[in-house]
Write a protein that holds these residues in place. Structure first.
Motif, PDB file in Angstrom:
ATOM      1  N   LEU A  14     -11.533  -2.612   5.346  1.00 14.79           N
ATOM      2  CA  LEU A  14     -11.655  -0.706   5.284  1.00 14.79           C
ATOM      3  C   LEU A  14     -10.129  -1.155   4.551  1.00 14.79           C
ATOM      4  O   LEU A  14      -9.363  -2.236   4.772  1.00 14.79           O
ATOM      5  CB  LEU A  14     -10.904  -0.578   7.051  1.00 14.79           C
ATOM      6  N   ARG A  15     -10.393  -0.695   3.251  1.00 16.02           N
ATOM      7  CA  ARG A  15      -9.372  -0.483   2.478  1.00 16.02           C
ATOM      8  C   ARG A  15      -9.034   0.972   2.042  1.00 16.02           C
ATOM      9  O   ARG A  15      -9.416   1.709   2.373  1.00 16.02           O
ATOM     10  CB  ARG A  15     -10.118  -1.222   0.876  1.00 16.02           C
ATOM     11  N   GLU A  43      -1.728  -0.039  -1.932  1.00 15.99           N
ATOM     12  CA  GLU A  43      -2.724  -0.492  -1.194  1.00 15.99           C
ATOM     13  C   GLU A  43      -2.207  -0.658  -0.078  1.00 15.99           C
ATOM     14  O   GLU A  43      -1.407  -1.494   0.104  1.00 15.99           O
ATOM     15  CB  GLU A  43      -3.691  -1.950  -2.337  1.00 15.99           C
ATOM     16  N   ALA A  44      -2.321   0.291   0.938  1.00 13.00           N
ATOM     17  CA  ALA A  44      -2.341   0.487   1.756  1.00 13.00           C
ATOM     18  C   ALA A  44      -2.649  -0.724   2.749  1.00 13.00           C
ATOM     19  O   ALA A  44      -1.835  -1.017   3.436  1.00 13.00           O
ATOM     20  CB  ALA A  44      -1.665   1.618   2.621  1.00 13.00           C
ATOM     21  N   VAL A  45      -3.929  -0.661   2.428  1.00  8.42           N
ATOM     22  CA  VAL A  45      -4.544  -1.751   3.836  1.00  8.42           C
ATOM     23  C   VAL A  45      -5.681  -2.104   3.118  1.00  8.42           C
ATOM     24  O   VAL A  45      -6.713  -1.660   1.853  1.00  8.42           O
ATOM     25  CB  VAL A  45      -5.258  -0.837   4.444  1.00  8.42           C
ATOM     26  N   GLN A  46      -5.097  -3.197   2.644  1.00  2.00           N
ATOM     27  CA  GLN A  46      -6.066  -4.213   2.288  1.00  2.00           C
ATOM     28  C   GLN A  46      -7.526  -4.916   3.267  1.00  2.00           C
ATOM     29  O   GLN A  46      -7.369  -5.751   3.654  1.00  2.00           O
ATOM     30  CB  GLN A  46      -5.716  -5.636   1.761  1.00  2.00           C
ATOM     31  N   ILE A 233      -3.430  -8.059  17.068  1.00  2.00           N
ATOM     32  CA  ILE A 233      -3.560  -7.954  15.369  1.00  2.00           C
ATOM     33  C   ILE A 233      -2.334  -7.973  14.676  1.00  2.00           C
ATOM     34  O   ILE A 233      -2.220  -6.965  14.905  1.00  2.00           O
ATOM     35  CB  ILE A 233      -5.111  -7.382  14.908  1.00  2.00           C
ATOM     36  N   VAL A 234      -2.129  -8.690  13.846  1.00  2.00           N
ATOM     37  CA  VAL A 234      -1.214  -8.687  12.857  1.00  2.00           C
ATOM     38  C   VAL A 234      -1.403  -8.657  11.806  1.00  2.00           C
ATOM     39  O   VAL A 234      -3.031  -9.255  10.980  1.00  2.00           O
ATOM     40  CB  VAL A 234      -0.500 -10.125  13.529  1.00  2.00           C
ATOM     41  N   ILE A 235      -0.965  -7.362  10.906  1.00  2.00           N
ATOM     42  CA  ILE A 235      -1.111  -7.159   9.694  1.00  2.00           C
ATOM     43  C   ILE A 235       0.204  -6.992   9.017  1.00  2.00           C
ATOM     44  O   ILE A 235       1.243  -6.301   9.578  1.00  2.00           O
ATOM     45  CB  ILE A 235      -2.435  -5.303   9.542  1.00  2.00           C
ATOM     46  N   HIS A 236       0.081  -7.752   7.683  1.00  2.00           N
ATOM     47  CA  HIS A 236       1.093  -7.584   6.801  1.00  2.00           C
ATOM     48  C   HIS A 236       1.055  -6.965   5.572  1.00  2.00           C
ATOM     49  O   HIS A 236      -0.145  -7.636   5.328  1.00  2.00           O
ATOM     50  CB  HIS A 236       1.956  -8.503   7.302  1.00  2.00           C
ATOM     51  N   HIS A 237       1.988  -6.377   4.993  1.00  2.00           N
ATOM     52  CA  HIS A 237       1.167  -5.626   2.932  1.00  2.00           C
ATOM     53  C   HIS A 237      -0.570  -5.632   2.979  1.00  2.00           C
ATOM     54  O   HIS A 237      -0.826  -5.738   2.155  1.00  2.00           O
ATOM     55  CB  HIS A 237       1.737  -6.765   2.255  1.00  2.00           C
ATOM     56  N   GLY A 238      -0.797  -4.755   4.424  1.00  2.00           N
ATOM     57  CA  GLY A 238      -1.525  -4.312   4.114  1.00  2.00           C
ATOM     58  C   GLY A 238      -2.767  -5.098   5.026  1.00  2.00           C
ATOM     59  O   GLY A 238      -4.450  -5.170   4.636  1.00  2.00           O
ATOM     60  N   SER A 239      -2.932  -6.600   4.913  1.00  2.00           N
ATOM     61  CA  SER A 239      -3.915  -8.009   4.950  1.00  2.00           C
ATOM     62  C   SER A 239      -2.927  -7.861   6.661  1.00  2.00           C
ATOM     63  O   SER A 239      -2.438  -8.120   6.943  1.00  2.00           O
ATOM     64  CB  SER A 239      -3.509  -8.875   4.240  1.00  2.00           C
ATOM     65  N   LEU A 240      -4.870  -8.607   6.563  1.00  2.00           N
ATOM     66  CA  LEU A 240      -4.897  -9.603   8.410  1.00  2.00           C
ATOM     67  C   LEU A 240      -4.312 -10.567   8.612  1.00  2.00           C
ATOM     68  O   LEU A 240      -4.731 -11.551   8.004  1.00  2.00           O
ATOM     69  CB  LEU A 240      -6.272  -8.372   8.623  1.00  2.00           C
ATOM     70  N   LEU A 241      -3.467 -10.853   9.523  1.00  2.00           N
ATOM     71  CA  LEU A 241      -2.759 -11.986   9.375  1.00  2.00           C
ATOM     72  C   LEU A 241      -3.058 -12.884  10.563  1.00  2.00           C
ATOM     73  O   LEU A 241      -3.470 -13.902  10.651  1.00  2.00           O
ATOM     74  CB  LEU A 241      -1.581 -12.006   9.421  1.00  2.00           C
ATOM     75  N   TYR A 242      -3.513 -12.445  11.753  1.00  2.00           N
ATOM     76  CA  TYR A 242      -4.008 -12.758  12.574  1.00  2.00           C
ATOM     77  C   TYR A 242      -4.899 -12.318  13.738  1.00  2.00           C
ATOM     78  O   TYR A 242      -4.430 -10.928  13.439  1.00  2.00           O
ATOM     79  CB  TYR A 242      -2.608 -13.883  13.500  1.00  2.00           C
TER      80      TYR A 242
END
Lengths: 367, 284
Positions: A14-15, A43-46, A233-242
Motif C-alpha cells: 500500500l502506497r 510519499e506519505a506511505v511507502q 507495527i512500527v512505521i516511520h517515514h511511510g516505511s514499515l520498520l517492525y
C-alpha cells in the motif's frame, strides 16, 4: 484480492503519494508561482504490507507524520491509495461498499463525528437509522455502552457542552452502536487525563473480548499499547520498520538493560566508584539507598556480577528499559541507513533479527 | 456487546425505500432539533431570504407607479404578485451547499459522512428540506402581509395554474438542488470555490428572474435563460402560478425540467465517483 477467513485485514504494498504545492516565501515567489506552479510529491506511505487476524489488537506506532493516519484513512475507505491493495473483511475499503462501511468504524481522538448541537442520544438515534440497527439490538447496545463507559448522565446533553473526555466516551459509544467487526482507533486517548485513558483502554479491551473485533490502534501513549497490544507495527517515514511481538520489539531494539541496585542499610554511596567497577555504565539515578544504572545489553551479566562483588548489595533487579525509551530509539533510527524493503520483509517473515540498522547495534556491542 | 450477529451484506445491499424512510425520519428529527437550537440564526437567514425579493418588489412597484401604474407590460399589482410568489419559490428552492462544501472538505467534516453506509446527498436533502419546512413558518406570513400591503394582483391565476404550480415547484426544487449540489463538487478540485460560487450566483440572479421578471430582459438574455437551467429553477413555477404562460409552454416546461434533472443526476453520479476518489483533506 480475496481474503482468507483467517485474515481480517490484508494490506499489500500500500502506497500513498500526495502532491503538495510549494513555493518560496516572499512576493516575488508568489508572483512567479502564478505562472510557474510547482508541486512536490510526498510519499506519505511507502509500500507497506501486513495482515491482521480476526480478534487481534495491533498497535500501529510511529512518530508524527510517519503515515499512520494516512494508512488508517485508506483502510477505512476515506482515501484512495496511489498503488497497492487492501482487503478488509473481503472488501476493498476505498470502493466504499455500503456493506463494508456498515461493519467498520474509524474513531479519531481529535475529530468529532457526533452532531455538535444536539443531545448525544439524538445522534445515537441517527446512527441507529444510518446503520439500520434493529430496535431490540439498539436498546441492548445503548444500555451496555452507557454502562461500560459510564455515560448515563451525559447522553441527554448537547455534544458541545461535554468536556473532552466525556465527548470521547460518547464518540466511542456512538461509533460502536453498529458493532463494527473492524475498528480503527487513531489516538483515542489523546488529551485525556490518566483515569479517563485507563477507562477507555479497559473498555476497548472489553469490546474486543466480547465481540472478537479486529482493532488497529495508534497512540502516542505507550501505556495504551502495553495494555492492549501484544503485537505492534512500527512505521516511520511511510516505511514499515517492525512487525511483531511487543516484547520482542523491546528485546531487539533496546541495546541496553537497566539494573536497579538496592544497597545494604548504612552502606556508603558508591558515588564515582561505579565507573571503576563497570565499564560504560550510565548512572540514571542515585539515592542514599541505591542506584539505577544502564549498561549495554551484552555486558549485563558481567556488570551484575561485578556489582554484587564490589558493592554491599541487598537486592538487584535487571529490567528492560521503559517502552517509551525503546520506541524513541526506534523513531530516531535513520531510515535511509536501514535495510531495504525486501530485506526487512525477509527478516520479518523469518523473524530473523532486528530489521533496522544492525550496524548501530553491532557498533554498540563491539565498543 | 449485544449478542446478535453483526450486520451482513444483505443488510446494506440495497437501499430499500423503507430503510431510506427510516433514515429520513430520524434525520428530520435531528435537523428540527438543531434548528430549534439556533432560532436566532434561523430568523436572520429567513430575514435575508425576505429582504432580497422585497427590494426588487419595492423598486419595480415604484417604477410602475411612477409610470402610470404599468412598466414593461406589468402592472403594479402584477409586480407585487410576482415578487411575493418569487419570495416563496426562492425560499423553497434555495440551496446553500455550494458555500459549505469547501469548508467541509478543508476541515475534514466530510470524513464522517463518507464513512457512513449512506450517500452524503441524503444528509443534505434532509438538511435542505427541514430548513425550508421550518422557514415556511416565517415566509408564508411575510408573503401574505406583503401581498396585502402591496395589493398583489392574482387575477390571472386559475385553478389549473395553481394545480400546475405544484409539480413545477417540486421539479424546480429537485433541479436546483441536484444542479447546485453537483456544482458544489468543484470543491474537491478547487481550494477556493467562492469565486466560482459568486459567478454562479450572479448569473442566477439575472437569469432565474430574481432581479426582474425574465420578460423584461433583452431577447438574447431571455434565450440564454431558456437554454440554461436557471429559468426552470425559479422563474418557471412563478410564471405558472401567475398565469403568465400557456398550457403548451407549461407542458414543455415540465419536459425541460425533467430533462435537466436527468442530465444533472447523470453528471452528479459520474462526478461524485471521481470526486470522492480525490478526497484527501489534509488532517481530515
Amino acid at each position: 484480492m480475496s481474503s482468507s477467513p483467517d485474515v481480517s485485514i490484508a494490506v499489500h504494498d500500500l502506497r500513498k503519494v500526495y502532491q503538495v504545492p510549494e513555493r518560496d516565501s516572499g512576493l516575488r515567489a508568489a508572483v512567479t508561482s502564478l505562472f510557474n506552479r510547482k508541486s512536490r510529491a510526498v510519499e506519505a506511505v511507502q509500500s507497506i504490507s501486513f495482515d491482521i487476524q480476526p480478534g487481534e489488537i495491533v498497535g500501529f506506532l510511529g512518530p508524527n507524520g510517519a503515515g499512520k493516519t494516512t494508512t488508517l484513512k485508506m483502510l477505512s475507505g476515506l482515501l484512495h491509495p496511489t498503488t497497492g491493495t487492501a482487503d478488509v473483511l473481503g472488501y476493498t475499503p476505498w470502493d466504499r461498499d455500503r456493506a463494508y462501511l456498515g461493519q467498520m468504524a474509524l474513531i479519531m481522538g481529535n475529530r468529532n463525528q457526533l452532531t455538535w448541537d444536539i443531545p448525544v442520544a439524538d445522534s445515537f438515534e441517527l446512527n441507529k437509522a444510518i446503520f439500520r440497527i434493529r430496535a431490540s439490538d439498539y436498546r441492548t447496545r445503548v444500555d451496555e455502552l452507557v454502562e461500560l463507559l459510564d455515560i448515563g448522565d451525559l447522553i441527554r446533553k448537547p455534544v458541545r457542552n461535554l468536556s473532552l473526555g466525556e465527548r470521547m466516551k460518547c464518540e466511542i459509544a456512538g461509533s460502536l452502536l453498529h458493532q463494527p467487526r473492524v475498528l480503527f482507533l487513531d489516538e483515542p486517548t489523546i488529551g485525556l487525563d490518566v483515569a479517563m485513558q485507563r477507562r477507555i483502554r479497559s473498555f476497548i479491551s472489553e469490546y474486543n473480548r466480547r465481540t472478537g473485533a479486529s482493532i488497529l490502534l495508534t497512540s502516542h501513549y505507550m501505556a495504551d499499547v502495553e495494555a492492549l497490544c501484544q503485537r505492534v507495527i512500527v512505521i516511520h517515514h511511510g516505511s514499515l520498520l517492525y512487525d511483531g511481538d511487543l516484547a520482542e520489539l523491546v528485546r531487539r531494539f533496546s541495546p541496553n538493560k537497566t539494573i536497579i541496585v538496592e544497597l545494604e542499610e548504612g552502606a556508603p554511596a558508591p558515588d564515582d566508584r561505579i565507573a571503576a567497577i563497570i565499564d560504560r555504565a550510565e548512572v540514571i539515578e542515585q539515592s542514599a539507598v541505591g542506584l539505577t544504572i544502564r549498561v549495554p545489553k551484552a555486558q549485563t551479566a558481567a556488570a551484575t556480577s561485578r556489582l554484587l562483588a564490589h558493592l554491599p548489595v541487598s537486592d538487584l533487579t535487571v529490567e528492560d528499559p521503559p517502552i517509551e525509551e525503546v520506541i524513541e530509539d526506534v523513531f530516531n533510527i535513520d531510515v535511509d541507513a536501514a535495510p531495504s524493503k525486501d530485506e526487512r520483509a525477509t527478516m520479518m517473515a523469518t523473524g530473523a533479527t532486528c530489521p533496522v540498522d544492525h550496524g548501530q547495534f553491532a557498533r554498540d556491542e563491539a565498543s | 456487546m449485544a449478542t446478535s450477529a453483526p450486520e451482513n451484506r444483505s443488510t446494506f445491499d440495497d437501499l430499500s425505500p423503507r430503510s431510506l424512510l427510516g433514515y429520513y425520519a430520524a434525520k428530520f428529527r435531528a435537523e428540527f432539533a438543531l434548528q430549534l437550537a439556533y432560532r436566532g440564526a434561523m430568523l436572520i437567514w429567513l430575514f435575508g431570504l425576505i429582504i432580497q425579493p422585497l427590494v426588487s418588489l419595492v423598486v419595480w412597484t415604484t417604477v410602475a407607479d411612477s409610470n402610470g401604474g404599468e412598466a414593461g407590460g406589468f402592472t403594479t399589482g402584477e409586480y407585487a404578485a410576482y415578487f411575493v410568489v418569487l419570495m416563496v419559490v426562492n425560499h423553497l428552492t434555495f440551496v446553500w451547499h455550494m458555500w459549505e462544501f469547501g469548508w467541509r472538505i478543508q476541515t475534514g467534516f466530510f470524513s464522517p459522512m463518507l464513512m457512513r453506509p449512506i450517500h452524503p446527498v441524503h444528509n443534505d436533502v434532509v438538511e435542505n428540506l427541514s430548513f425550508k419546512a421550518m422557514g415556511l413558518i416565517g415566509i408564508v406570513p411575510a408573503a401574505i402581509i406583503l401581498a396585502v400591503v402591496f395589493n398583489a394582483d392574482f387575477g390571472e391565476t386559475s385553478f389549473g395554474n395553481a394545480a400546475a404550480f405544484v409539480p413545477a415547484l417540486l421539479l424546480a426544487m429537485a433541479l436546483r438542488f441536484i444542479l447546485e449540489w453537483t456544482l458544489a463538487l468543484a470543491a474537491f478540485w478547487m481550494t477556493k470555490v467562492s469565486a466560482m460560487n459568486d459567478f454562479y450566483t450572479f448569473l442566477s440572479f439575472f437569469l432565474s428572474g430574481m432581479i426582474a421578471p425574465l420578460a423584461l430582459l433583452p431577447e438574447p438574455a431571455r434565450i440564454v435563460a431558456n437554454i440554461l437551467p436557471f429559468r426552470w429553477t425559479v422563474s418557471f413555477p412563478v410564471e405558472v402560478l401567475l398565469g403568465q404562460v400557456g398550457s403548451g409552454t407549461i407542458i414543455v416546461g415540465f419536459g425541460v425540467q425533467l430533462l435537466w434533472i436527468a442530465m444533472a443526476v447523470l453528471i452528479l453520479r459520474r462526478l461524485w465517483a471521481v470526486a470522492a476518489s480525490r478526497y484527501s483533506a489534509v488532517g481530515a
